[in-house]
Motif scaffolding. Sequence first.
Motif, PDB file in Angstrom:
ATOM      1  N   UNK A 193     -50.412  10.601  60.412  1.00 19.37           N
ATOM      2  CA  UNK A 193     -50.915  11.547  59.427  1.00 19.37           C
ATOM      3  C   UNK A 193     -51.787  10.883  58.372  1.00 19.37           C
ATOM      4  N   UNK A 194     -51.739   9.572  58.263  1.00 19.74           N
ATOM      5  CA  UNK A 194     -52.561   8.870  57.289  1.00 19.74           C
ATOM      6  C   UNK A 194     -51.758   8.427  56.082  1.00 19.74           C
ATOM      7  N   UNK A 195     -52.238   7.360  55.446  1.00 17.47           N
ATOM      8  CA  UNK A 195     -51.500   6.767  54.330  1.00 17.47           C
ATOM      9  C   UNK A 195     -51.378   7.698  53.140  1.00 17.47           C
ATOM     10  N   UNK A 196     -52.296   8.649  52.979  1.00 21.47           N
ATOM     11  CA  UNK A 196     -52.254   9.533  51.818  1.00 21.47           C
ATOM     12  C   UNK A 196     -51.562  10.850  52.067  1.00 21.47           C
ATOM     13  N   UNK A 197     -50.765  10.943  53.135  1.00 18.55           N
ATOM     14  CA  UNK A 197     -50.164  12.230  53.506  1.00 18.55           C
ATOM     15  C   UNK A 197     -48.891  12.560  52.734  1.00 18.55           C
ATOM     16  N   UNK A 198     -48.315  11.590  52.031  1.00 14.96           N
ATOM     17  CA  UNK A 198     -47.026  11.811  51.369  1.00 14.96           C
ATOM     18  C   UNK A 198     -46.984  13.013  50.434  1.00 14.96           C
ATOM     19  N   UNK A 199     -47.924  13.130  49.468  1.00 17.79           N
ATOM     20  CA  UNK A 199     -47.896  14.293  48.577  1.00 17.79           C
ATOM     21  C   UNK A 199     -48.066  15.614  49.307  1.00 17.79           C
ATOM     22  N   UNK A 200     -48.858  15.631  50.372  1.00 15.82           N
ATOM     23  CA  UNK A 200     -49.040  16.861  51.145  1.00 15.82           C
ATOM     24  C   UNK A 200     -47.750  17.233  51.864  1.00 15.82           C
ATOM     25  N   UNK A 201     -47.116  16.258  52.493  1.00 15.68           N
ATOM     26  CA  UNK A 201     -45.845  16.500  53.174  1.00 15.68           C
ATOM     27  C   UNK A 201     -44.796  16.976  52.174  1.00 15.68           C
ATOM     28  N   UNK A 202     -44.771  16.340  51.008  1.00 17.21           N
ATOM     29  CA  UNK A 202     -43.807  16.720  49.972  1.00 17.21           C
ATOM     30  C   UNK A 202     -44.007  18.162  49.537  1.00 17.21           C
ATOM     31  N   UNK A 203     -45.271  18.572  49.376  1.00 16.03           N
ATOM     32  CA  UNK A 203     -45.552  19.949  48.971  1.00 16.03           C
ATOM     33  C   UNK A 203     -45.150  20.938  50.052  1.00 16.03           C
ATOM     34  N   UNK A 204     -45.359  20.588  51.311  1.00 22.50           N
ATOM     35  CA  UNK A 204     -44.931  21.454  52.411  1.00 22.50           C
ATOM     36  C   UNK A 204     -43.410  21.580  52.445  1.00 22.50           C
ATOM     37  N   UNK A 205     -42.740  20.461  52.253  1.00 18.29           N
ATOM     38  CA  UNK A 205     -41.279  20.471  52.306  1.00 18.29           C
ATOM     39  C   UNK A 205     -40.669  21.311  51.189  1.00 18.29           C
ATOM     40  N   UNK A 206     -41.397  21.444  50.090  1.00 16.11           N
ATOM     41  CA  UNK A 206     -40.867  22.177  48.931  1.00 16.11           C
ATOM     42  C   UNK A 206     -41.050  23.685  49.061  1.00 16.11           C
ATOM     43  N   UNK A 207     -41.829  24.135  50.045  1.00 19.05           N
ATOM     44  CA  UNK A 207     -42.153  25.561  50.136  1.00 19.05           C
ATOM     45  C   UNK A 207     -40.919  26.459  50.281  1.00 19.05           C
ATOM     46  N   UNK A 208     -39.947  26.146  51.145  1.00 18.09           N
ATOM     47  CA  UNK A 208     -38.778  27.035  51.262  1.00 18.09           C
ATOM     48  C   UNK A 208     -38.033  27.215  49.937  1.00 18.09           C
ATOM     49  N   UNK A 209     -37.949  26.143  49.151  1.00 18.93           N
ATOM     50  CA  UNK A 209     -37.263  26.257  47.855  1.00 18.93           C
ATOM     51  C   UNK A 209     -38.056  27.149  46.904  1.00 18.93           C
ATOM     52  N   UNK A 210     -39.363  27.019  46.915  1.00 19.31           N
ATOM     53  CA  UNK A 210     -40.210  27.849  46.063  1.00 19.31           C
ATOM     54  C   UNK A 210     -40.098  29.313  46.477  1.00 19.31           C
ATOM     55  N   UNK A 211     -40.123  29.573  47.771  1.00 17.69           N
ATOM     56  CA  UNK A 211     -39.995  30.945  48.265  1.00 17.69           C
ATOM     57  C   UNK A 211     -38.667  31.546  47.841  1.00 17.69           C
ATOM     58  N   UNK A 212     -37.607  30.741  47.947  1.00 18.87           N
ATOM     59  CA  UNK A 212     -36.284  31.232  47.587  1.00 18.87           C
ATOM     60  C   UNK A 212     -36.153  31.595  46.123  1.00 18.87           C
TER      61      UNK A 212
END
Length: 280
Positions: A193-212
């Motif tokens: 995914x590339x060295x700079x993918x961490x913040x993007x992955x983190x934002x994706x992972x947070x989506x279910x909590x935000x939706x809830x």
Amino acid sequence: MTPADLSRTVLRAVRRAIDADELRAVAPAAVGIRVPPHPGSGDYATEVALRLAKESGRPAREVAELLRRRLVREPGIARVDIAGPGFLNITLAGVPHARLVRDVLERHAESEPLPLRPSDELVRRLGPDAARWSLLSPPGLDRGLLLVQREANPLFRVRYAHSRCRALLRNAHDLGFGPAVADDTDDTDTDDFGAGSGPLISALADHPRIVGARDPERLARALERLADAFLRWQASCPTLPRGDEKPSVVHRARLALAEATGTVLADGLHQLGITAPAHL
């Protein structure tokens, strides 16, 4: 781990170092976290050690090292490096990246819309999409800005990021390949995914909590963070082959990450009653 979670984790490490008399300083009220300006420098960075060094009278790198030793023991943190005069570059652990992307693509279900009812006057002035977003905008924002297609317009950035995700999928299809991620469940595929993918992955992972949380303003800010993380990542990690280059495992993995991002952006916009255009 979101940036807010990481900020609290770093602050907790600072307070514990002070309580253990390893550091003689007053704990700050909050710790600033930012995305490093250069790829390969971790997912997030903080200059808290520089701030504490001035107060404690100790070298900044020495302060950074004692905080580093505490942070590497925290769940969700894979690695902490000291850079320059005492910056802490933090690499996150957590859910393997490929597994998270697969989960978004395979288990996605459209979320229930949130109640947003702009006035008829506002709809006539701005149109339905910008009118709804304006209800979630910070005080003092010029609502006319929401009609302008430029970077300063947060609604434009979110919708542009979505359209960019869809464009990448169309272009990849024209080149004869599609998205795919590895089947393994460890984190050895992270480099795909590339060295700079961490913040993007983190934002994706947070989506279910935000939706809830069912909070429209919180969702709008989360969509902004996701869009900004995607646009930064996409600028530094090419998704499509260039020139005579053939599609590779890396291109397919990055395309899957782009598709997952577009899926989450579309879901968030749908919840807000805002269209998610495939072309913009």
